[in-house]
Design an enzyme around this catalytic site. Structure first.
Site, mmCIF file in Angstrom:
data_model
loop_
_atom_site.group_PDB
_atom_site.id
_atom_site.type_symbol
_atom_site.label_atom_id
_atom_site.label_comp_id
_atom_site.label_asym_id
_atom_site.label_seq_id
_atom_site.Cartn_x
_atom_site.Cartn_y
_atom_site.Cartn_z
ATOM 1 N N ALA A 118 26.645 96.195 56.394
ATOM 2 C CA ALA A 118 26.956 94.779 56.221
ATOM 3 C C ALA A 118 26.723 94.396 54.779
ATOM 4 O O ALA A 118 25.584 94.313 54.318
ATOM 5 C CB ALA A 118 26.090 93.940 57.155
ATOM 6 N N GLU A 121 30.015 88.865 52.680
ATOM 7 C CA GLU A 121 29.571 87.577 53.236
ATOM 8 C C GLU A 121 30.734 86.592 53.124
ATOM 9 O O GLU A 121 31.699 86.862 52.408
ATOM 10 C CB GLU A 121 28.368 87.067 52.441
ATOM 11 C CG GLU A 121 27.177 88.009 52.531
ATOM 12 C CD GLU A 121 25.962 87.504 51.757
ATOM 13 O OE1 GLU A 121 26.058 86.439 51.109
ATOM 14 O OE2 GLU A 121 24.923 88.182 51.824
ATOM 15 N N PRO A 122 30.620 85.451 53.797
ATOM 16 C CA PRO A 122 31.726 84.492 53.704
ATOM 17 C C PRO A 122 32.068 84.144 52.258
ATOM 18 O O PRO A 122 33.222 83.894 51.928
ATOM 19 C CB PRO A 122 31.201 83.274 54.463
ATOM 20 C CG PRO A 122 30.217 83.839 55.447
ATOM 21 C CD PRO A 122 29.588 85.016 54.762
ATOM 22 N N ARG A 243 35.380 105.710 48.063
ATOM 23 C CA ARG A 243 36.681 105.232 47.565
ATOM 24 C C ARG A 243 37.820 106.241 47.754
ATOM 25 O O ARG A 243 38.879 105.877 48.264
ATOM 26 C CB ARG A 243 36.574 104.826 46.088
ATOM 27 C CG ARG A 243 36.163 103.379 45.908
ATOM 28 C CD ARG A 243 35.915 103.076 44.453
ATOM 29 N NE ARG A 243 34.700 103.746 43.994
ATOM 30 C CZ ARG A 243 34.392 103.918 42.711
ATOM 31 N NH1 ARG A 243 35.195 103.504 41.771
ATOM 32 N NH2 ARG A 243 33.282 104.536 42.379
ATOM 33 N N ILE A 340 63.948 100.923 54.281
ATOM 34 C CA ILE A 340 64.924 101.962 54.593
ATOM 35 C C ILE A 340 65.359 101.857 56.053
ATOM 36 O O ILE A 340 66.541 101.991 56.375
ATOM 37 C CB ILE A 340 64.351 103.376 54.310
ATOM 38 C CG1 ILE A 340 64.093 103.553 52.812
ATOM 39 C CG2 ILE A 340 65.316 104.468 54.803
ATOM 40 C CD1 ILE A 340 63.342 104.831 52.441
ATOM 41 N N GLY A 342 65.313 99.246 58.045
ATOM 42 C CA GLY A 342 65.974 97.999 58.448
ATOM 43 C C GLY A 342 65.360 97.437 59.713
ATOM 44 O O GLY A 342 64.178 97.667 59.997
ATOM 45 N N GLU A 366 36.711 98.265 50.611
ATOM 46 C CA GLU A 366 36.085 99.235 49.691
ATOM 47 C C GLU A 366 36.403 98.897 48.228
ATOM 48 O O GLU A 366 36.538 99.780 47.395
ATOM 49 C CB GLU A 366 36.600 100.626 50.049
ATOM 50 C CG GLU A 366 35.578 101.718 49.934
ATOM 51 C CD GLU A 366 34.503 101.614 50.997
ATOM 52 O OE1 GLU A 366 34.708 100.938 52.026
ATOM 53 O OE2 GLU A 366 33.433 102.175 50.768
ATOM 54 N N GLY A 367 36.515 97.596 47.925
ATOM 55 C CA GLY A 367 36.847 97.167 46.564
ATOM 56 C C GLY A 367 38.344 97.016 46.427
ATOM 57 O O GLY A 367 39.093 97.986 46.546
ATOM 58 N N GLU A 370 42.246 95.124 42.473
ATOM 59 C CA GLU A 370 41.897 94.435 41.225
ATOM 60 C C GLU A 370 40.518 94.899 40.728
ATOM 61 O O GLU A 370 40.317 95.103 39.529
ATOM 62 C CB GLU A 370 41.891 92.916 41.444
ATOM 63 C CG GLU A 370 43.279 92.296 41.603
ATOM 64 C CD GLU A 370 43.975 92.708 42.894
ATOM 65 O OE1 GLU A 370 43.285 92.999 43.893
ATOM 66 O OE2 GLU A 370 45.219 92.755 42.902
#
Lengths: 389, 370
Positions: A118, A121-122, A243, A340, A342, A366-367, A370
């Site tokens: 965890a 957070e918000p 990552r 491709i 459709g 995981e980041g 950006e």
């Protein structure tokens, strides 16, 4: 000698993983996508049929690919089947935190306990240092207060590694990790999130209200408080390990899209001519080449990051490159596949639309892409996080 | 076994080429571009070091280094880092020499290779391009028709490197009416062959300016079977073209890396609104992507090159490498100009030259190196 081939044993492992993946695709992938409230079992009955894969992977002969590289390849091909697994691994992301920041005793203690992590957070995600959840020492217990969201495997796990600050004025240095077991008073599940994709993966939100955990549940124990700083570094180290793994999963989704599209094109008599120049290609064929080149680029960047880790060389930059490329490719190539195909691509007749939804998370968790770009730029420019925000 | 490990020999080759690029190329690149001229000194020095011809076997007077697409890729990247124009000039003879080593009969090697193991740069080149914008290597308009024990070639070739100086050309042509890379034929043609006209004008181009290029016209040129590359054995046209594509892509990697390595210090030093522009995400993110793409390009090139060295079919890997490298090199060179702003556009600095070179290199379909 530069080489990108697998030996016979390794090819066999990949074939077996793909066979396993087909079971998930055919029997369970759509069901758990449509029944998000149901948690897939820890082990499906078919898992026994594939129990030999790990053993095969452990013994790949003297000319074997190095372990991290091969692990990531397996992860790609596993995800080619689905994000779900026939048998859910005993450990989760929280266990990676224990490995990165825990003492030897703690590593042993929680080795077989599934722990979620965890962090988010918000009010903060990629910017982990802005964590608001607090931990205060009261006698021989830490008292935790705060809110945690987007906790992967939060429902399934027996406990959770909660990142909290013991001293807000200390910024990053104040952030530490605490193991909080389910059932601890004050550790309450708020809800199971409903998502665009990866719906078989349980994502939870928790609140911590005067939640008391034993003093020795602080990862790194008291030493880490005295030394300072170690906790946040542990968190970052966790991401360094994971990552390329996240990139690999996104790439697995794209491999599935690519296979499906190639087959669909072949059924319509469209093949891609790799010999001819672009003047001889249709837009569709060109899109396919674009998709394949991007997929290959992300794959090789990911394997490169893993290979460096196996050589014991630093790979912080390469881990971010792999995640950035993996995230980009997961978004763009799944879109190319749908372009491709459709209208037939978006129906529930098959799984491509699901893979598109599943793949979309790659550039976020995981980041975000950006954040990866910031990490890469800081390395290139030799800037600190303060100098380049 | 998947590994990115270079052999000791490859690392040494890479280092040698890197030092040459740093010491001999960068400082003369602008003058060469302005004057459309390359000093023979630099060509001879590169030649002496064997950058284009080290794989000529000792039996034919050469250095006898193992012929390797990986080694070529490493050299091409480093030379491309120094200057793409000079890289294409230095490597031009390799587009004649390497196919001869790869596919030539013993007799052909005996007759032609010794001329390319001397001490001084010896010009030779492959002739591939044709004067129509839908040019496609799988379906060329230069055609070779079999007639008895020889071949009759007709067609026009454009942008042939060192055409006026070359003693020999490797002319690539369509065999009869067969399309596809497998049917690409290659013919060794001397400069004085009957029916061959070498245009005495230099072709002017936007980029790769100093690389001398001219038009070849083939009118009923008779080529004996013994001068068809591989003679009666049909050569692997795929492998030939894949080799060219990989080497071209490797030069692209070097060019892209040069742009990045020049843009990083500049963006740290250039101040706008009281802070270095590198501290702005708009610039920093461009640099990040330039780095990621340069890395990705290199690994795509390595994968294709390693497949060539393992004698497996590298057609797909080479196509993907070329597509990816060509696309991204232009984007990266363009970003370099953008980061430097007005300075990127002024001819004092190399950025605008690199963009012209990138644009040119990436439409050459790989006739620049092998």
């Amino acid at each position: 000698m530069v080489d990108f081939t697998l030996n016979a044993k390794e090819q066999e492992v990949i074939r077996e993983i793909r066979r396993e993946g087909m079971v998930l695709r055919e029997k369970y992938a759509r069901y758990y996508d449509e029944h998000e409230k149901e948690l897939p079992p820890d082990e499906f009955p078919e898992a026994k049929e594939f129990a030999h894969i790990d053993k095969m992977a452990a013994d790949r002969g003297p000319d074997a690919t190095t372990p991290t590289v091969f692990y990531l390849l397996m992860l790609m091909h596993r995800t080619w089947g689905d994000m779900m697994r026939l048998k859910v691994p005993v450990t989760a992301l929280g266990n990676a935190s224990v490995v990165a920041a825990g003492t030897d005793e703690q590593k042993k203690r929680w080795a077989k306990t599934r722990l979620s992590m965890a962090n988010t957070e918000p009010g903060c995600g990629s910017d982990s240092k802005a964590i608001q959840t607090t931990a205060e020492l009261d006698g021989n217990e830490w008292v935790l207060n705060g809110e945690k969201i987007f906790v992967t495997t939060g429902i399934r796990a027996e406990g959770c590694v909660v990142w909290a600050t013991i001293d807000k004025s200390a910024g990053r240095g104040g952030i530490k990790a605490f193991v909080v077991m389910k059932g601890t008073p004050g550790f309450e599940l708020v809800k199971k999130e409903e998502k665009m994709g990866i719906r078989s993966s349980d994502t939870a939100a928790f609140v911590l209200k005067n939640c008391r955990v034993p003093r020795e549940n602080l990862l790194g124990m008291d030493d880490i408080v005295k030394k300072g700083g170690g906790g946040f570094k542990g968190l970052m180290k966790t991401f360094n390990l994971t990552r390329p793994g996240v990139a690999a999963m996104g790439i697995g989704n794209i491999m599935a899209c690519q296979d499906f599209v190639a087959e669909a094109m072949a059924k319509e008599g469209i093949t891609v001519d790799y010999e001819a120049g672009q003047h001889k290609r249709s837009a569709i064929q060109q899109k396919m080449i674009d998709l394949e080149a991007e997929m290959e680029a992300a794959t090789l960047c990911t394997l490169r990051a893993a290979w460096l880790a196996d050589q014991g060389k630093p790979n912080n930059l390469e881990a971010s490159v792999s995640k950035q490329k993996g995230g980009d490719v997961s978004r763009r190539c799944a879109q190319l596949a749908l372009e491709i195909l459709g209208a037939m691509g978006i129906t529930h007749d098959q799984l491509v639309e699901k893979w598109f939804r599943d793949a979309r998370i790659t550039d976020i968790y995981e980041g975000t892409g950006e954040i990866q770009r910031l990490v890469i730029a800081r390395e290139l420019l030799n800037y600190t996080a303060k100098e380049l925000t | 076994m998947i590994t990115f490990e270079l052999t000791k020999e490859q690392s040494l080759i890479q280092k040698t080429a890197k030092e040459f690029a740093a010491g001999e190329m960068r400082q003369i690149a602008r003058d060469c571009d302005e004057n459309d001229d390359i000093p023979p000194k630099v060509l001879n020095k590169a030649w002496e070091m064997g950058l284009a011809n080290a794989a000529v076997p000792e039996a034919f007077g050469g250095i006898g280094m193992a012929r390797s697409a990986m080694a070529s890729a490493l050299i091409c990247e480093e030379l491309g880092y120094g200057c793409a124009s000079l890289a294409t000039a230095i490597m031009a003879p390799s587009t004649f020499i390497h196919p001869l080593i790869d596919f030539g009969t013993e007799d052909q090697k005996q007759r032609y290779l010794p001329a390319y193991s001397g001490e001084k740069f010896a010009a030779a080149a492959a002739a591939l391009h044709e004067p129509h914008f839908t040019f496609d290597v799988t379906d060329m308009r230069t055609v070779a028709q079999k007639s008895g024990d020889h071949w009759v070639l007709n067609g026009v070739k454009r942008l042939v490197p060192f055409a006026q100086k070359a003693n020999h050309f490797l002319v690539l042509a369509k065999m009869g009416d067969q399309t596809g890379l497998a049917h690409v034929g290659a013919f060794i043609i001397s400069k004085d062959a009957k029916g061959l006209t070498v245009d005495q004008e230099f072709e002017k181009t936007m980029g790769l300016k100093p690389l001398p290029k001219s038009k070849l016209t083939l009118t009923n040129v008779n080529v004996p079977d013994k001068d068809r590359l591989g003679e009666s054995n049909s050569i692997d046209g795929r492998r030939l073209i894949n080799t060219l594509r990989v080497a071209n892509s490797a030069i692209c990697v070097g060019l892209a890396k040069a742009v990045l390595d020049t843009s990083v210090p500049y963006s740290k030093q250039r101040v706008a609104f009281d802070a270095p522009i590198a501290t702005r995400q708009a610039i920093a993110f461009m640099l990040s992507e330039m780095h990621s793409e340069t890395e990705a390009m290199r690994w795509l090139v390595w994968k294709a090159a390693s497949q060539l060295d393992q004698n497996s079919d590298a057609t797909k890997a080479a196509a993907l490498a070329q597509h990816y490298a060509n696309k991204n090199t232009v984007i990266i060179a363009d970003r370099g100009v953008q980061i430097f702003g007005g300075h990127g556009y002024i001819r004092d600095l190399p950025l605008e030259m690199w963009l012209r070179n990138a644009r040119t290199l990436t439409v050459m379909e790989g006739v620049v190196a092998a």
